[in-house]
Every structure is written in structure tokens, then in C-alpha cells.
Design a protein around this motif. Structure first.
Motif, mmCIF file in Angstrom:
data_model
loop_
_atom_site.group_PDB
_atom_site.id
_atom_site.type_symbol
_atom_site.label_atom_id
_atom_site.label_comp_id
_atom_site.label_asym_id
_atom_site.label_seq_id
_atom_site.Cartn_x
_atom_site.Cartn_y
_atom_site.Cartn_z
ATOM 1 N N ILE A 52 0.851 -1.190 0.000
ATOM 2 C CA ILE A 52 0.000 0.000 0.000
ATOM 3 C C ILE A 52 0.891 1.246 0.000
ATOM 4 O O ILE A 52 1.724 1.431 0.885
ATOM 5 N N THR A 53 0.708 2.092 -1.037
ATOM 6 C CA THR A 53 1.510 3.300 -1.164
ATOM 7 C C THR A 53 0.607 4.490 -1.492
ATOM 8 O O THR A 53 -0.517 4.322 -1.977
ATOM 9 N N THR A 54 1.104 5.685 -1.224
ATOM 10 C CA THR A 54 0.376 6.903 -1.592
ATOM 11 C C THR A 54 0.784 7.337 -2.994
ATOM 12 O O THR A 54 1.940 7.208 -3.385
ATOM 13 N N LEU A 85 -8.686 -4.300 2.887
ATOM 14 C CA LEU A 85 -9.832 -3.476 3.247
ATOM 15 C C LEU A 85 -9.649 -2.063 2.711
ATOM 16 O O LEU A 85 -8.546 -1.511 2.767
ATOM 17 N N VAL A 86 -10.725 -1.490 2.168
ATOM 18 C CA VAL A 86 -10.724 -0.082 1.753
ATOM 19 C C VAL A 86 -11.808 0.637 2.538
ATOM 20 O O VAL A 86 -12.927 0.122 2.710
ATOM 21 N N ASP A 87 -11.471 1.831 3.026
ATOM 22 C CA ASP A 87 -12.382 2.600 3.871
ATOM 23 C C ASP A 87 -12.642 3.965 3.237
ATOM 24 O O ASP A 87 -11.745 4.580 2.659
ATOM 25 N N PRO A 248 -6.958 2.395 1.600
ATOM 26 C CA PRO A 248 -6.652 1.023 2.028
ATOM 27 C C PRO A 248 -6.096 1.041 3.445
ATOM 28 O O PRO A 248 -5.171 1.800 3.749
ATOM 29 N N LEU A 249 -6.661 0.201 4.300
ATOM 30 C CA LEU A 249 -6.282 0.247 5.704
ATOM 31 C C LEU A 249 -5.349 -0.870 6.128
ATOM 32 O O LEU A 249 -4.449 -0.664 6.919
ATOM 33 N N SER A 250 -5.605 -2.073 5.646
ATOM 34 C CA SER A 250 -4.833 -3.190 6.175
ATOM 35 C C SER A 250 -4.956 -4.405 5.283
ATOM 36 O O SER A 250 -5.833 -4.490 4.428
#
Length: 282
Positions: A52-54, A85-87, A248-250
């Protein structure tokens, strides 16, 4: 022979231990104990997966209200069976670009599970939940994602959702999305199009959920690698519309077959360790 009796519960042919010395039993027991505890703990530890990257550069933010950070999730064939998971969240009182504001928090979550990944096909199962308070009408009318390298998406066979039953793919030039999102390869929607439609056709607030399965085709290389990004979502509410970027959280745990068996192995191994300790003390 307390140690042998304890280890014999593991059913791995330990009667042969009765013919060897106590030091050999102790060494073998230590190995089994470590392996058993590691196996048991793995049943409850999240599998390390995804990257997960910005996003950076000119297209690193978007949304309505603007300035929301965008993210990418890197996926490889090693992630088959794993989920992330996406929030989505917008605090109450936040104004959109039209000067309207929502009186309650707008929120949703989605679980993306990788079903399969080959050189030219990425299969996903997506479960999305509108967690906005049921006291306020805020329907989700569409959602989408970017794909790198560029891909085209469609529903898998029998993969349409009860609410989200339409897909639009970029098919060449990537498409834009409401709220300033660019380069969106796949859009999944419930009403007229990705921009909106009848609010009654969307995924309603109050913890309602929908599940669909996507097939994303593209040239993902022999190593089967790609990234999904931006994850825009459109809320149509009583107080205007809002387009949010997903965060994306985790990584979620990958299911481990027969966790009860792994736990039992851990308990037996721990018991064997205690028995060994008592024997050594005597």
C-alpha cells in the motif's frame, strides 16, 4: 517416558523414540514444540500481502471536497486468497465544492479478495457496505478503480451484485470519474452511469451490503503483478453529492485450513514443553 507419551498424541510415529536416549528425545521434543507453537500462531496471524503506497505527482489527490489523498495497492500472484480493506469517510459538517455539507458522517467499507491472478486476468470478489447512519439518506451510486498496467473490467459469470449490476471499462483511454478522479479503468454502478442517477437505486445507508465479482483483463506479465488505485465512490444524499477517495487500511488474514487442528497442536506442544521442564527439574 512422560515426554514420549505427551508427544505420541501428535500421531507422527513417535514410538521409535522409546529406543533412543533421553537427550535425543529432548532435542526432538524442542523442535516439535517450536513447530507446533508456530503452526498454531500462524492460524491467527495476518498474512503479509499487498503493498500500500500513496500516489504522488499531479494526480495524487482528487475528490469532492477536493484534496483527498489517493492510494495504490500492489498485488501479485502470491496474494491469491488474500484480502485487503478499503475505507471511505467524510466527517459531518464537511462542505463539498457546491457549498453543501452533510449533517452526519458519510462512511463505507469494502473488502477486496483476490480470487485468481494470471498473466492476463485478475479476478476479484468485492463486498461493499454503506455504514452511514440509516437516519440519513446517503446512497452509494457508483465506485471504481484504476489499474496499472491499464486493464479492462467486466463481471465474472454470475458475478453481478444485487445493487451494483453494471460495469463500464475504459477500453483504451482511461475514463474520468466525478470529483476530479482521472485514469479510472473500471467503474461499477447501480443507476444510470458512473456520474449518478436515481438515488433509490443505490446502496442505501444503514449497514446495507452488496457483493460482486470482477474480472480485470490486461497484460500483467509473467510475474502477474498489478496495482489498483484511487477507489473513488459516489454518495448521493439529501444534502448534495460527494465523491470520496478510498483509503486502504490493512491486509486481512488469509484463511488457514483447520485452525482448530493448529490450535490443538499448539496446546499439545505447550503441554509437552511443560512436561519436559518437569522431567529436567527432577
Amino acid at each position: 517416558m512422560i515426554m514420549v507419551q505427551a508427544l505420541s498424541k501428535l500421531n507422527i510415529g513417535l514410538p521409535v523414540l522409546s529406543a533412543i536416549g533421553s537427550r535425543s528425545v529432548s532435542i526432538f521434543a524442542s523442535v516439535v514444540v517450536a513447530a507446533g507453537i508456530a503452526t498454531a500462531s500462524s492460524a491467527f496471524s495476518p498474512a503479509k500481502a499487498f503493498t500500500i503506497t500513496t500516489k504522488t505527482g499531479a494526480n495524487s489527490t482528487a475528490g469532492n471536497p477536493g484534496g483527498q489523498q489517493l492510494y495504490d495497492v500492489g498485488i501479485t500472484k502470491d496474494d491469491i486468497g488474500n484480502s485487503f480493506l478499503v475505507d471511505w469517510f467524510l466527517a459531518s459538517g464537511t462542505q463539498n465544492t457546491d457549498g453543501e455539507s452533510t449533517p452526519v458522517d458519510l462512511s463505507a467499507t469494502s473488502i477486496f479478495k483476490v480470487l485468481d491472478f494470471t498473466q492476463n486476468l485478475l479476478s476479484l470478489e468485492v463486498n461493499i457496505t454503506n455504514t452511514t447512519s440509516a437516519n440519513f439518506q446517503a446512497a452509494i451510486l457508483s465506485t471504481g478503480l484504476s489499474v496499472t498496467p491499464n486493464g479492462s473490467g467486466s463481471f465474472a459469470t454470475m458475478g453481478t451484485g444485487k445493487v451494483f449490476d453494471k460495469v463500464r471499462a475504459g477500453n483504451g483511454p482511461q475514463q474520468n470519474y466525478p470529483g476530479g478522479f482521472k485514469g479510472i479503468d473500471v467503474c461499477i454502478y447501480a443507476a444510470n452511469n458512473c456520474s449518478g442517477g436515481n438515488v433509490k437505486q443505490g446502496l442505501q445507508s444503514g449497514d446495507t451490503s452488496d457483493t460482486f465479482k470482477l474480472n480485470i483483463t490486461g497484460n500483467f506479465g509473467v510475474d502477474s503483478a498489478a496495482s489498483l488505485g484511487s477507489f473513488p465512490i459516489k454518495f448521493q444524499t439529501e444534502n448534495g453529492s460527494y465523491e470520496l477517495a478510498g483509503k486502504p487500511l490493512s491486509n486481512l488474514p488469509k484463511p488457514v485450513p483447520e485452525p482448530a487442528t493448529a490450535l490443538a497442536l499448539g496446546f499439545v506442544a505447550a503441554g509437552a514443553a511443560r512436561a519436559l521442564k518437569r522431567k529436567n527439574v527432577v
